[in-house]
Write a protein that holds these residues in place. Structure first.
Motif, PDB file in Angstrom:
ATOM      1  N   PRO A 169     -47.432  24.030  -3.768  1.00 56.21           N
ATOM      2  CA  PRO A 169     -48.328  22.987  -3.402  1.00 56.21           C
ATOM      3  C   PRO A 169     -49.949  23.634  -3.249  1.00 56.21           C
ATOM      4  CG  PRO A 169     -47.025  23.039  -1.422  1.00 56.21           C
ATOM      5  CD  PRO A 169     -46.779  24.056  -2.586  1.00 56.21           C
ATOM      6  N   LEU A 170     -50.959  22.915  -3.554  1.00 58.83           N
ATOM      7  CA  LEU A 170     -52.151  23.316  -3.117  1.00 58.83           C
ATOM      8  C   LEU A 170     -52.939  22.233  -2.788  1.00 58.83           C
ATOM      9  CD1 LEU A 170     -53.538  25.503  -6.597  1.00 58.83           C
ATOM     10  CD2 LEU A 170     -53.424  26.338  -4.157  1.00 58.83           C
ATOM     11  N   TYR A 171     -53.604  22.295  -1.586  1.00 60.14           N
ATOM     12  CA  TYR A 171     -54.165  21.184  -0.735  1.00 60.14           C
ATOM     13  C   TYR A 171     -55.688  21.141  -0.870  1.00 60.14           C
ATOM     14  CZ  TYR A 171     -49.347  21.592   1.085  1.00 60.14           C
ATOM     15  OH  TYR A 171     -48.218  21.602   1.169  1.00 60.14           O
TER      16      TYR A 171
ATOM     17  N   TRP B 164     -59.754  23.959  -2.832  1.00 61.27           N
ATOM     18  CA  TRP B 164     -58.491  23.890  -2.866  1.00 61.27           C
ATOM     19  C   TRP B 164     -57.965  25.126  -2.106  1.00 61.27           C
ATOM     20  CZ3 TRP B 164     -55.707  19.270  -4.542  1.00 61.27           C
ATOM     21  CH2 TRP B 164     -56.622  18.611  -5.376  1.00 61.27           C
ATOM     22  N   GLU B 165     -56.672  25.008  -1.363  1.00 57.40           N
ATOM     23  CA  GLU B 165     -56.218  26.205  -0.794  1.00 57.40           C
ATOM     24  C   GLU B 165     -54.700  25.904  -0.277  1.00 57.40           C
ATOM     25  OE1 GLU B 165     -58.652  26.979   2.439  1.00 57.40           O
ATOM     26  OE2 GLU B 165     -57.908  25.376   3.824  1.00 57.40           O
ATOM     27  N   THR B 166     -54.110  26.876  -0.155  1.00 62.68           N
ATOM     28  CA  THR B 166     -52.756  26.950   0.468  1.00 62.68           C
ATOM     29  C   THR B 166     -52.394  28.315   1.161  1.00 62.68           C
ATOM     30  OG1 THR B 166     -50.348  26.343  -0.002  1.00 62.68           O
ATOM     31  CG2 THR B 166     -51.448  27.486  -1.660  1.00 62.68           C
ATOM     32  N   THR B 167     -51.173  28.366   2.124  1.00 70.88           N
ATOM     33  CA  THR B 167     -50.862  29.259   2.637  1.00 70.88           C
ATOM     34  C   THR B 167     -49.400  29.673   2.180  1.00 70.88           C
ATOM     35  OG1 THR B 167     -52.433  29.307   4.432  1.00 70.88           O
ATOM     36  CG2 THR B 167     -50.484  30.835   4.622  1.00 70.88           C
ATOM     37  N   PHE B 168     -48.913  30.748   1.740  1.00 69.82           N
ATOM     38  CA  PHE B 168     -47.682  30.785   1.124  1.00 69.82           C
ATOM     39  C   PHE B 168     -47.184  32.431   1.436  1.00 69.82           C
ATOM     40  CE2 PHE B 168     -50.001  32.443  -2.395  1.00 69.82           C
ATOM     41  CZ  PHE B 168     -49.219  33.084  -3.041  1.00 69.82           C
TER      42      PHE B 168
ATOM     43  N   GLN C  81     -57.125  30.678  -2.215  1.00 69.10           N
ATOM     44  CA  GLN C  81     -58.183  29.803  -2.301  1.00 69.10           C
ATOM     45  C   GLN C  81     -58.773  29.505  -3.601  1.00 69.10           C
ATOM     46  OE1 GLN C  81     -60.294  32.250   0.379  1.00 69.10           O
ATOM     47  NE2 GLN C  81     -60.725  30.200   1.623  1.00 69.10           N
TER      48      GLN C  81
END
Length: 159
Positions: free
Chosen positions: A35-37, A56-60, A128
């Motif tokens: 998922p990207l938020y 858009w960004e996410t941490t994984f 990002q």
């Protein structure tokens, strides 16, 4: 009840092992969505900034070799002036993929597979997606600062 005697011959055991390895390889092709938020409250994030802005960004945690990523980008048109721009994808603060949005008010689709091998030892990686306006109107538009660049992820699959 009849008992089945297992075949212990070497060719039969090798054939069984080859089938097991092939099955393991096929299961390795399963994909998980990442998922990207959005960093704004709109469904298709727009930005009229002339400096790169994260939309858009996410941490994984990178536990696989690749990330298949697809983006949708569109320019804007203000009073007959088309807006163009550029976008970039960052992993852990480093640009790993970039492109342009031509000033033609048309939707573009871009996709690639990012190499996650350099990040496998890291517990968390920040992904990002950024964009900026490089040409077009300087006033008016969605936010008053000129034309906007719209950018949205189509898919993000962990391979």
């Amino acid at each position: 009840m009849p008992q089945r005697v297992r075949d212990v011959s070497l060719p039969a055991r090798v054939a069984r092992l080859e089938e097991d390895v092939a099955q393991l390889r096929r299961t390795g092709w399963e994909r998980d969505e990442l998922p990207l938020y959005p960093t704004a409250f709109t469904a298709l994030a727009f930005s009229d900034a002339t400096a790169f802005t994260t939309l858009w960004e996410t941490t994984f945690a990178p536990r696989t070799a690749g990330l298949s990523l697809g983006l949708t980008a569109v320019g804007d048109q203000v009073a007959g002036v088309n807006t163009g721009g550029s976008w970039q994808v960052l992993l852990a603060g480093a640009v790993v993929w970039s492109g342009t949005v031509p000033p033609s008010f048309t939707v573009q689709y871009a996709s690639t597979t990012l190499d996650l091998l350099p990040y496998r030892g890291v517990s968390e990686v920040l992904l990002q997606v950024q964009t900026r306006r490089t040409s077009g109107a300087n006033t008016g538009g969605r936010f008053g600062g000129g034309g906007s660049i719209g950018l949205s992820p189509r898919f993000a699959r962990i391979l």
